[in-house]
Design a protein around this motif. Structure first.
Motif, PDB file in Angstrom:
ATOM      1  N   ASP A  19       7.093  -3.343   1.646  1.00  0.00           N
ATOM      2  CA  ASP A  19       6.561  -2.616   1.054  1.00  0.00           C
ATOM      3  C   ASP A  19       6.252  -2.602  -0.623  1.00  0.00           C
ATOM      4  O   ASP A  19       4.865  -2.363  -0.964  1.00  0.00           O
ATOM      5  CB  ASP A  19       7.945  -1.575   0.582  1.00  0.00           C
ATOM      6  CG  ASP A  19       8.237  -0.743   2.442  1.00  0.00           C
ATOM      7  OD1 ASP A  19       7.989  -0.404   2.744  1.00  0.00           O
ATOM      8  OD2 ASP A  19       9.622  -0.654   1.820  1.00  0.00           O
ATOM      9  N   LYS A  20       7.085  -3.880  -0.286  1.00  0.00           N
ATOM     10  CA  LYS A  20       6.694  -4.726  -1.984  1.00  0.00           C
ATOM     11  C   LYS A  20       4.904  -5.461  -1.875  1.00  0.00           C
ATOM     12  O   LYS A  20       3.589  -4.626  -2.333  1.00  0.00           O
ATOM     13  CB  LYS A  20       7.129  -5.474  -2.340  1.00  0.00           C
ATOM     14  CG  LYS A  20       6.317  -6.345  -3.464  1.00  0.00           C
ATOM     15  CD  LYS A  20       7.744  -7.596  -3.858  1.00  0.00           C
ATOM     16  CE  LYS A  20       7.294  -8.900  -4.932  1.00  0.00           C
ATOM     17  NZ  LYS A  20       7.552  -9.865  -5.365  1.00  0.00           N
ATOM     18  N   VAL A  21       3.908  -5.646  -0.744  1.00  0.00           N
ATOM     19  CA  VAL A  21       2.809  -5.747  -0.747  1.00  0.00           C
ATOM     20  C   VAL A  21       1.928  -4.366  -0.094  1.00  0.00           C
ATOM     21  O   VAL A  21       0.844  -5.085  -0.729  1.00  0.00           O
ATOM     22  CB  VAL A  21       2.849  -6.705   0.630  1.00  0.00           C
ATOM     23  CG1 VAL A  21       1.465  -7.507   1.222  1.00  0.00           C
ATOM     24  CG2 VAL A  21       3.309  -8.049   0.716  1.00  0.00           C
ATOM     25  N   LYS A  22       2.511  -3.430   0.557  1.00  0.00           N
ATOM     26  CA  LYS A  22       2.021  -2.770   0.310  1.00  0.00           C
ATOM     27  C   LYS A  22       1.428  -1.458  -0.853  1.00  0.00           C
ATOM     28  O   LYS A  22       0.239  -1.448  -1.050  1.00  0.00           O
ATOM     29  CB  LYS A  22       2.952  -1.016   1.158  1.00  0.00           C
ATOM     30  CG  LYS A  22       2.588  -1.705   3.175  1.00  0.00           C
ATOM     31  CD  LYS A  22       3.437  -0.602   3.518  1.00  0.00           C
ATOM     32  CE  LYS A  22       4.147  -1.103   4.828  1.00  0.00           C
ATOM     33  NZ  LYS A  22       4.781   0.341   6.172  1.00  0.00           N
ATOM     34  N   LEU A  23       2.432  -1.800  -1.710  1.00  0.00           N
ATOM     35  CA  LEU A  23       2.738  -0.998  -3.118  1.00  0.00           C
ATOM     36  C   LEU A  23       1.503  -2.129  -4.064  1.00  0.00           C
ATOM     37  O   LEU A  23       0.510  -1.638  -4.298  1.00  0.00           O
ATOM     38  CB  LEU A  23       3.785  -1.123  -3.624  1.00  0.00           C
ATOM     39  CG  LEU A  23       4.173   0.413  -3.577  1.00  0.00           C
ATOM     40  CD1 LEU A  23       5.911  -0.150  -4.617  1.00  0.00           C
ATOM     41  CD2 LEU A  23       3.860   1.880  -3.679  1.00  0.00           C
ATOM     42  N   CYS A  33      -9.449   4.505  -0.205  1.00  0.00           N
ATOM     43  CA  CYS A  33      -9.385   3.965   0.276  1.00  0.00           C
ATOM     44  C   CYS A  33     -10.211   3.017   0.827  1.00  0.00           C
ATOM     45  O   CYS A  33     -11.375   3.187   0.337  1.00  0.00           O
ATOM     46  CB  CYS A  33     -10.225   4.981   1.934  1.00  0.00           C
ATOM     47  SG  CYS A  33     -10.101   4.330   3.262  1.00  0.00           S
ATOM     48  N   SER A  34     -10.170   2.127   1.309  1.00  0.00           N
ATOM     49  CA  SER A  34     -11.288   0.678   0.732  1.00  0.00           C
ATOM     50  C   SER A  34     -12.353   0.794   1.998  1.00  0.00           C
ATOM     51  O   SER A  34     -13.426   0.219   1.776  1.00  0.00           O
ATOM     52  CB  SER A  34     -10.714  -0.690   1.508  1.00  0.00           C
ATOM     53  OG  SER A  34     -10.106  -1.225   2.806  1.00  0.00           O
ATOM     54  N   SER A  35     -12.721   1.911   3.132  1.00  0.00           N
ATOM     55  CA  SER A  35     -13.601   2.767   3.959  1.00  0.00           C
ATOM     56  C   SER A  35     -14.209   3.335   2.864  1.00  0.00           C
ATOM     57  O   SER A  35     -15.956   3.179   3.003  1.00  0.00           O
ATOM     58  CB  SER A  35     -13.747   2.213   4.912  1.00  0.00           C
ATOM     59  OG  SER A  35     -12.751   1.674   6.106  1.00  0.00           O
ATOM     60  N   ASP A  49      -4.733  -2.476   7.131  1.00  0.00           N
ATOM     61  CA  ASP A  49      -5.685  -3.476   7.760  1.00  0.00           C
ATOM     62  C   ASP A  49      -6.304  -4.700   7.741  1.00  0.00           C
ATOM     63  O   ASP A  49      -5.409  -5.218   6.121  1.00  0.00           O
ATOM     64  CB  ASP A  49      -6.633  -2.658   7.618  1.00  0.00           C
ATOM     65  CG  ASP A  49      -7.917  -3.711   8.925  1.00  0.00           C
ATOM     66  OD1 ASP A  49      -7.347  -3.784   9.902  1.00  0.00           O
ATOM     67  OD2 ASP A  49      -9.051  -2.716   8.294  1.00  0.00           O
ATOM     68  N   HIS A  50      -5.038  -4.982   8.304  1.00  0.00           N
ATOM     69  CA  HIS A  50      -6.015  -6.780   8.131  1.00  0.00           C
ATOM     70  C   HIS A  50      -7.414  -7.275   8.247  1.00  0.00           C
ATOM     71  O   HIS A  50      -7.127  -6.857   9.447  1.00  0.00           O
ATOM     72  CB  HIS A  50      -4.879  -7.552   9.404  1.00  0.00           C
ATOM     73  CG  HIS A  50      -3.007  -7.027   9.140  1.00  0.00           C
ATOM     74  ND1 HIS A  50      -2.660  -6.673   9.484  1.00  0.00           N
ATOM     75  CD2 HIS A  50      -2.402  -8.280   8.633  1.00  0.00           C
ATOM     76  CE1 HIS A  50      -0.913  -6.743   9.141  1.00  0.00           C
ATOM     77  NE2 HIS A  50      -0.730  -7.645   8.511  1.00  0.00           N
ATOM     78  N   ILE A  51      -7.733  -7.979   7.277  1.00  0.00           N
ATOM     79  CA  ILE A  51      -9.203  -8.536   7.722  1.00  0.00           C
ATOM     80  C   ILE A  51      -8.756  -9.592   7.273  1.00  0.00           C
ATOM     81  O   ILE A  51      -8.947 -10.325   6.353  1.00  0.00           O
ATOM     82  CB  ILE A  51     -10.363  -7.813   6.639  1.00  0.00           C
ATOM     83  CG1 ILE A  51     -10.378  -6.420   7.049  1.00  0.00           C
ATOM     84  CG2 ILE A  51     -11.839  -8.248   6.818  1.00  0.00           C
ATOM     85  CD1 ILE A  51     -10.761  -5.370   6.015  1.00  0.00           C
ATOM     86  N   PHE A  77      -5.701  -4.098   3.393  1.00  0.00           N
ATOM     87  CA  PHE A  77      -6.670  -3.006   2.951  1.00  0.00           C
ATOM     88  C   PHE A  77      -5.930  -1.739   3.311  1.00  0.00           C
ATOM     89  O   PHE A  77      -5.681  -1.891   4.273  1.00  0.00           O
ATOM     90  CB  PHE A  77      -7.714  -3.259   2.843  1.00  0.00           C
ATOM     91  CG  PHE A  77      -9.369  -4.273   2.523  1.00  0.00           C
ATOM     92  CD1 PHE A  77      -9.957  -4.671   1.832  1.00  0.00           C
ATOM     93  CD2 PHE A  77      -8.961  -5.342   3.327  1.00  0.00           C
ATOM     94  CE1 PHE A  77      -9.991  -5.436   0.377  1.00  0.00           C
ATOM     95  CE2 PHE A  77      -9.720  -6.595   2.763  1.00  0.00           C
ATOM     96  CZ  PHE A  77      -9.582  -6.727   1.252  1.00  0.00           C
ATOM     97  N   ALA A  78      -5.440  -0.586   2.096  1.00  0.00           N
ATOM     98  CA  ALA A  78      -4.850   0.630   2.409  1.00  0.00           C
ATOM     99  C   ALA A  78      -6.631   1.450   3.272  1.00  0.00           C
ATOM    100  O   ALA A  78      -7.411   1.095   2.124  1.00  0.00           O
ATOM    101  CB  ALA A  78      -4.375   0.720   1.671  1.00  0.00           C
ATOM    102  N   LYS A  79      -6.509   1.864   4.237  1.00  0.00           N
ATOM    103  CA  LYS A  79      -7.253   2.760   4.458  1.00  0.00           C
ATOM    104  C   LYS A  79      -6.175   4.715   5.165  1.00  0.00           C
ATOM    105  O   LYS A  79      -4.837   4.232   5.163  1.00  0.00           O
ATOM    106  CB  LYS A  79      -7.689   2.209   6.104  1.00  0.00           C
ATOM    107  CG  LYS A  79      -8.771   1.242   5.451  1.00  0.00           C
ATOM    108  CD  LYS A  79      -9.179   0.354   6.476  1.00  0.00           C
ATOM    109  CE  LYS A  79     -10.094  -0.979   5.838  1.00  0.00           C
ATOM    110  NZ  LYS A  79     -11.230  -1.203   7.503  1.00  0.00           N
ATOM    111  N   HIS A  80      -7.121   5.283   5.334  1.00  0.00           N
ATOM    112  CA  HIS A  80      -6.285   6.527   5.912  1.00  0.00           C
ATOM    113  C   HIS A  80      -6.435   6.434   7.125  1.00  0.00           C
ATOM    114  O   HIS A  80      -7.382   4.823   7.608  1.00  0.00           O
ATOM    115  CB  HIS A  80      -7.651   7.548   5.490  1.00  0.00           C
ATOM    116  CG  HIS A  80      -7.876   7.958   4.298  1.00  0.00           C
ATOM    117  ND1 HIS A  80      -9.266   8.076   3.837  1.00  0.00           N
ATOM    118  CD2 HIS A  80      -7.086   8.914   3.480  1.00  0.00           C
ATOM    119  CE1 HIS A  80      -9.226   8.596   2.424  1.00  0.00           C
ATOM    120  NE2 HIS A  80      -8.214   9.054   2.164  1.00  0.00           N
TER     121      HIS A  80
END
Length: 167
Positions: A19-23, A33-35, A49-51, A77-80
């Protein structure tokens, strides 16, 4: 000198993203959203998403992790949900460039490369036994000849010239 290609992570390897990484990822992206650039909703409804994709990364057996590490903040990267699905599985129109397609392509190329390496090594070192693949025998394809009358297709030399043969 044995040059081996770096392998993908072993089957079943998948570390959960803390959760720390997600935040940290959401804060780095200003909750967008990164997209598509739209505002992200709740953290529960957000996908990460892992890139590049984890299966496309090289495996480091000493660290027992991928290179770059699978939970590195800079490569997540956080995305919908729908934006992440489009990148992972491709669109309805085309699957090209999606993560799933690239992973399958990479595995296929790695398999072909390994077979090629084995064949080349068998040529250099003849004492290495190369497994032969038995192919089943196949019958020659049947092609029927065109159906004609008994004398329909034959022409004599006199008929070829046309007017020159008459005169």
């Amino acid at each position: 000198m044995d040059a081996t290609l770096p392998l993908a992570p072993p089957p079943g390897f998948r570390k959960a993203i803390p959760d720390k990484v997600k935040l940290q990822v959401v804060i780095r992206q200003d909750s967008k959203c990164s997209s598509c650039g739209e505002r992200l909703g709740k953290l529960v409804d957000t996908e990460f998403d892992h890139i590049p994709a984890v299966q496309l990364r090289c495996w480091d057996p000493e660290a027992k992790d991928t290179v770059p590490p699978s939970n590195d903040v800079e490569h997540i990267f956080a995305k919908h949900v729908d934006c992440h699905a489009a990148k992972t599985f491709g669109s309805k129109a085309s699957k090209r460039g999606s993560d799933v397609t690239e992973i399958a392509r990479t595995k296929r190329i790695a398999k072909d490369t390994e077979e090629f390496r084995r064949r080349m090594l068998a040529k250099v070192a003849p004492d290495v036994e190369m497994p032969r693949e038995k192919r089943p025998k196949r019958a020659w394809p049947k092609r029927s000849f065109p159906k004609r009358g008994k004398h329909e297709g034959t022409r004599s030399r006199d008929q070829e010239g046309g007017a020159a043969a008459d005169g």
